[in-house]
Design a protein around this motif. Sequence first.
Motif, mmCIF file in Angstrom:
data_model
loop_
_atom_site.group_PDB
_atom_site.id
_atom_site.type_symbol
_atom_site.label_atom_id
_atom_site.label_comp_id
_atom_site.label_asym_id
_atom_site.label_seq_id
_atom_site.Cartn_x
_atom_site.Cartn_y
_atom_site.Cartn_z
ATOM 1 N N TRP A 88 0.851 -1.185 0.000
ATOM 2 C CA TRP A 88 0.000 0.000 0.000
ATOM 3 C C TRP A 88 0.886 1.233 0.000
ATOM 4 O O TRP A 88 2.035 1.186 0.430
ATOM 5 N N ARG A 89 0.312 2.325 -0.440
ATOM 6 C CA ARG A 89 1.032 3.605 -0.422
ATOM 7 C C ARG A 89 0.678 4.350 0.844
ATOM 8 O O ARG A 89 -0.447 4.271 1.338
ATOM 9 N N PRO A 102 -0.267 7.760 1.827
ATOM 10 C CA PRO A 102 -0.744 8.884 1.027
ATOM 11 C C PRO A 102 0.090 10.158 1.215
ATOM 12 O O PRO A 102 0.434 10.522 2.338
ATOM 13 N N ALA A 118 4.207 -12.313 12.765
ATOM 14 C CA ALA A 118 3.785 -13.704 13.018
ATOM 15 C C ALA A 118 2.331 -13.814 12.557
ATOM 16 O O ALA A 118 1.637 -12.799 12.419
ATOM 17 N N SER A 119 1.885 -15.011 12.335
ATOM 18 C CA SER A 119 0.482 -15.176 11.905
ATOM 19 C C SER A 119 -0.424 -14.944 13.119
ATOM 20 O O SER A 119 0.004 -15.079 14.270
ATOM 21 N N HIS A 120 -1.654 -14.599 12.853
ATOM 22 C CA HIS A 120 -2.607 -14.280 13.932
ATOM 23 C C HIS A 120 -3.692 -15.350 13.967
ATOM 24 O O HIS A 120 -4.128 -15.829 12.915
ATOM 25 N N LEU A 159 -6.676 -15.159 14.245
ATOM 26 C CA LEU A 159 -7.856 -14.800 13.442
ATOM 27 C C LEU A 159 -7.696 -15.273 12.000
ATOM 28 O O LEU A 159 -8.663 -15.479 11.278
ATOM 29 N N GLU A 160 -6.422 -15.429 11.583
ATOM 30 C CA GLU A 160 -6.230 -15.875 10.190
ATOM 31 C C GLU A 160 -5.969 -17.391 10.151
ATOM 32 O O GLU A 160 -6.289 -18.068 9.191
ATOM 33 N N ALA A 201 -8.022 7.564 0.577
ATOM 34 C CA ALA A 201 -6.591 7.895 0.635
ATOM 35 C C ALA A 201 -5.983 7.988 -0.769
ATOM 36 O O ALA A 201 -5.018 8.728 -0.994
ATOM 37 N N MET A 222 -4.445 1.044 8.130
ATOM 38 C CA MET A 222 -3.647 0.092 8.907
ATOM 39 C C MET A 222 -3.813 0.435 10.401
ATOM 40 O O MET A 222 -3.671 1.611 10.779
ATOM 41 N N GLY A 227 -13.135 -10.619 17.261
ATOM 42 C CA GLY A 227 -12.262 -10.518 16.082
ATOM 43 C C GLY A 227 -12.789 -11.379 14.944
ATOM 44 O O GLY A 227 -12.800 -10.967 13.771
ATOM 45 N N ARG A 228 -13.251 -12.579 15.278
ATOM 46 C CA ARG A 228 -13.790 -13.464 14.226
ATOM 47 C C ARG A 228 -14.997 -12.824 13.551
ATOM 48 O O ARG A 228 -15.146 -12.900 12.313
ATOM 49 N N VAL A 241 -13.700 -10.331 11.138
ATOM 50 C CA VAL A 241 -13.104 -10.965 9.937
ATOM 51 C C VAL A 241 -14.252 -11.425 9.016
ATOM 52 O O VAL A 241 -14.260 -11.140 7.811
ATOM 53 N N ASP A 258 -9.388 -7.129 7.020
ATOM 54 C CA ASP A 258 -8.912 -7.800 5.791
ATOM 55 C C ASP A 258 -7.746 -8.739 6.075
ATOM 56 O O ASP A 258 -7.706 -9.873 5.636
ATOM 57 N N HIS A 259 -6.776 -8.157 6.759
ATOM 58 C CA HIS A 259 -5.550 -8.920 7.072
ATOM 59 C C HIS A 259 -5.141 -8.564 8.497
ATOM 60 O O HIS A 259 -5.303 -7.412 8.922
ATOM 61 N N ILE A 260 -4.559 -9.495 9.181
ATOM 62 C CA ILE A 260 -4.072 -9.178 10.539
ATOM 63 C C ILE A 260 -2.908 -10.095 10.880
ATOM 64 O O ILE A 260 -2.923 -11.284 10.543
ATOM 65 N N TRP A 261 -1.893 -9.488 11.439
ATOM 66 C CA TRP A 261 -0.707 -10.250 11.828
ATOM 67 C C TRP A 261 -0.346 -9.925 13.276
ATOM 68 O O TRP A 261 -0.708 -8.861 13.774
ATOM 69 N N ASN A 271 -0.936 -6.488 17.631
ATOM 70 C CA ASN A 271 -1.085 -6.905 16.228
ATOM 71 C C ASN A 271 -1.125 -5.687 15.328
ATOM 72 O O ASN A 271 -1.298 -4.552 15.787
ATOM 73 N N VAL A 272 -0.919 -5.948 14.062
ATOM 74 C CA VAL A 272 -1.054 -4.907 13.042
ATOM 75 C C VAL A 272 -1.954 -5.501 11.962
ATOM 76 O O VAL A 272 -1.834 -6.686 11.636
ATOM 77 N N VAL A 327 -4.942 -4.723 8.492
ATOM 78 C CA VAL A 327 -5.532 -3.821 7.506
ATOM 79 C C VAL A 327 -7.056 -3.951 7.641
ATOM 80 O O VAL A 327 -7.607 -5.053 7.513
ATOM 81 N N LEU A 340 -4.117 4.183 4.464
ATOM 82 C CA LEU A 340 -3.366 3.561 3.373
ATOM 83 C C LEU A 340 -4.042 3.885 2.041
ATOM 84 O O LEU A 340 -5.264 3.843 1.937
#
Lengths: 94, 94, 94, 94, 94, 94, 94, 94, 94, 94
Positions: free
Chosen positions: G41-42, G44, G82-84, G86-87, H58, J1, J28-29, J32, J38-41, J49-50, J52, J81
């Motif tokens: 992603w950019r 902005p 690391a993976s979460h 939730l994923e 954005a 983000m 969180g589920r 999602v 969208d994405h989470i790590w 965590n961080v 999107v 983003l």
Amino acid sequence: MVRLETTLPSGMPEEERAALLAAELRRGRELVAAGTIDHIWRLPGRLANVGVWSVADADELHAVLGSLPLWRWMTVGVEALASHPLETGAVDSR
Amino acid sequence: MVRLETTLPSGMPEEERAALLAAELRRGRELVAAGTIDHIWRLPGRLANVGVWSVADADELHAVLGSLPLWRWMTVGVEALASHPLETGAVDSR
Amino acid sequence: MVRLETTLPSGMPEEERAALLAAELRRGRELVAAGTIDHIWRLPGRLANVGVWSVADADELHAVLGSLPLWRWMTVGVEALASHPLETGAVDSR
Amino acid sequence: MVRLETTLPSGMPEEERAALLAAELRRGRELVAAGTIDHIWRLPGRLANVGVWSVADADELHAVLGSLPLWRWMTVGVEALASHPLETGAVDSR
Amino acid sequence: MVRLETTLPSGMPEEERAALLAAELRRGRELVAAGTIDHIWRLPGRLANVGVWSVADADELHAVLGSLPLWRWMTVGVEALASHPLETGAVDSR
Amino acid sequence: MVRLETTLPSGMPEEERAALLAAELRRGRELVAAGTIDHIWRLPGRLANVGVWSVADADELHAVLGSLPLWRWMTVGVEALASHPLETGAVDSR
Amino acid sequence: MVRLETTLPSGMPEEERAALLAAELRRGRELVAAGTIDHIWRLPGRLANVGVWSVADADELHAVLGSLPLWRWMTVGVEALASHPLETGAVDSR
Amino acid sequence: MVRLETTLPSGMPEEERAALLAAELRRGRELVAAGTIDHIWRLPGRLANVGVWSVADADELHAVLGSLPLWRWMTVGVEALASHPLETGAVDSR
Amino acid sequence: MVRLETTLPSGMPEEERAALLAAELRRGRELVAAGTIDHIWRLPGRLANVGVWSVADADELHAVLGSLPLWRWMTVGVEALASHPLETGAVDSR
Amino acid sequence: MVRLETTLPSGMPEEERAALLAAELRRGRELVAAGTIDHIWRLPGRLANVGVWSVADADELHAVLGSLPLWRWMTVGVEALASHPLETGAVDSR
């Protein structure tokens, strides 16, 4: 590279503090024996260390760090390291 | 522990840049051979490294760092490290 | 060079606070007498000081700092110092 | 306490650089002889030092620092220091 | 120049808080009357101020700041000030 | 409160530098005479000052700062100040 | 996660700038096609992006980043992820 | 909310500087007229502003900021803003 | 421009928390009605806002901020704003 | 983000802690499933965590974040983003 700084509540009973520190040392020895902790040094004057941990990936690192008895009182910093030509003998020194 | 980040002027001629990087690598090998550099890793994506240097004292460290061909373009961070009971086998884990 | 800033819980009973500060001063005098603390100054208005400590290595520094009665309430900063040509009379002033 | 870090333009001709560093050392010796610089140490690996300067007041400090040949390329940090009971023998250790 | 920011425990009883603030104001008036505090301003919206204090040296500053009733809950910043040619009429404006 | 730190290009011809500094001093005197600059001090060892400026509002401050000959090379910090009960004699010491 | 911020010299000729940016985009497409860049992603308003890169290890990351045409003008930040649960659907949500 | 701070090379010819600033003002007026810039204020004493920009997303913000004549010399900070119950009249004041 | 971030003790009883937040909203409405708060936005995900407050001077700002029910748990940032030619139609765009 | 770092009081009973973490995972589920996350790590070694998050606007983001069971113990960082030409296939790579 992993930086761990522990801040225990100053009001924590002495016994609990000593037990936690001893448990931490025992867990640390397991991780050294398992090759997870390659190198580890203390930051003088602080309940803190910096070390080089070898793990398959960040998931394993998260699990291992979470297994430390002092984890809940730790500030954790993780920095990915790449190998250096001085250690690998590679020529390209970008 | 020594952090070195090099910022070469972007206008530096390619040749001069390559010569400096090669000279840096040669000097680095001498320091590894001399046992001054114990461990060294790259910070991925950067012209930077972090390493564990063994020197008698800070004076020797200053002289050795000053001998690096890239020294003039380096940002230098030095952090004293103490040994850790996990490596020395000591019991007290303050 | 060692920076020590102490943050005592504001709820700490006056007596305990005074006893700790007195014990700290006594321990400090021992370290001055032993030559471990070369120079020490206060940062005005703060329960903090900056000093030059002479130790064999970072391990000794860690042990000595850990022996301070106020250690558990301290934020510690350690900075390695090299000698300066103005003090050693050396010529090369890199 | 005065922190001085010098950043000379990397394109500065070698001769000019060496002349400036030598002039800086000469001026530094004058200030040591005059008792203005009490103590001075190098920050290893950097063109930087930290020292304890004795001056009547901040005006004198400004004039003296301004007299350093490298002044124009310096980043300057000044921190007032108070005496410490460990050095003065005072009892009150607030 | 002295920056003082006070952080009182939010659970402190109202009475104790008011008594401390009043005592702080009384002590402040003494210091203004004694010429120790030349100028003082509030940082709007904060229990914080910035002021110009005239003291013989850092030792006196340390003692005076330590005499403030709120001292134990203060974050203190001290910055040495030199006189400016605009105020002294001096010519050299390095 | 206004903090001004000037960073002149080190390659600037000496004459131009001196002329700018002199012009800056002249402009400063005008602002002192006009009551715009109430107080101003130097940060020792730096081409920097901190001062208390009295202006109708931030627009006037912007215009006045923009009139300084050194403006283009300045890093500017502005901090609004409120009056303090120690100076106004007010009772409420929130 | 990789943060890349590019600072091109403002004096760089327009053509050279455009050619570099185009080359960067081409190289980026190769890395997306190769699966090295998972997401990007950019930020902005800036010549900067943040992305999730999949690489075998930090060595590969270093090589790949070094292959970017704009590398020499980049500030690089690398953060291991690391993976979460939730994923991954894992239960333990330490 | 968008923070823009412009740092023009101090060696930039006066004419070029004035032309850029004028072009920037013209472009700004277009954006105000288009409703893209809702509110904008200057940070006194700096070539910097803070403003509230209304954009679809954005991507549009990136394109619009990239259209500013001074873009290449700007440091850009973007902060997403949510509406506040004080403006919307909502009750929940989480 | 005023930034307010509130950190309520996590142990605060729910009722007290809700009462404080409601009182804060009521007080906020008064300030909007009085024209003291011109604009205010939320920082998403935080108990924090940024707003543009119109006051005669910093003294009034201090009094008004001190009147907020949540003041004791707030971190306050104040930034003076000047008007921008894009809003005033002025020509000079320094 | 969105960056979320949770700091639970170390004295929190184990049960309460586990219940909160489980509730957080359930919420969180839902997010999602709703396509909000969208994405989470995970940031390895931290309760952080961080991710999107896709939301209509900052208001929705504020509401959604406020619905997280751990919200009260979270430090929240939000970064807008924009899409990147590498993902959109756009040509202009400003």
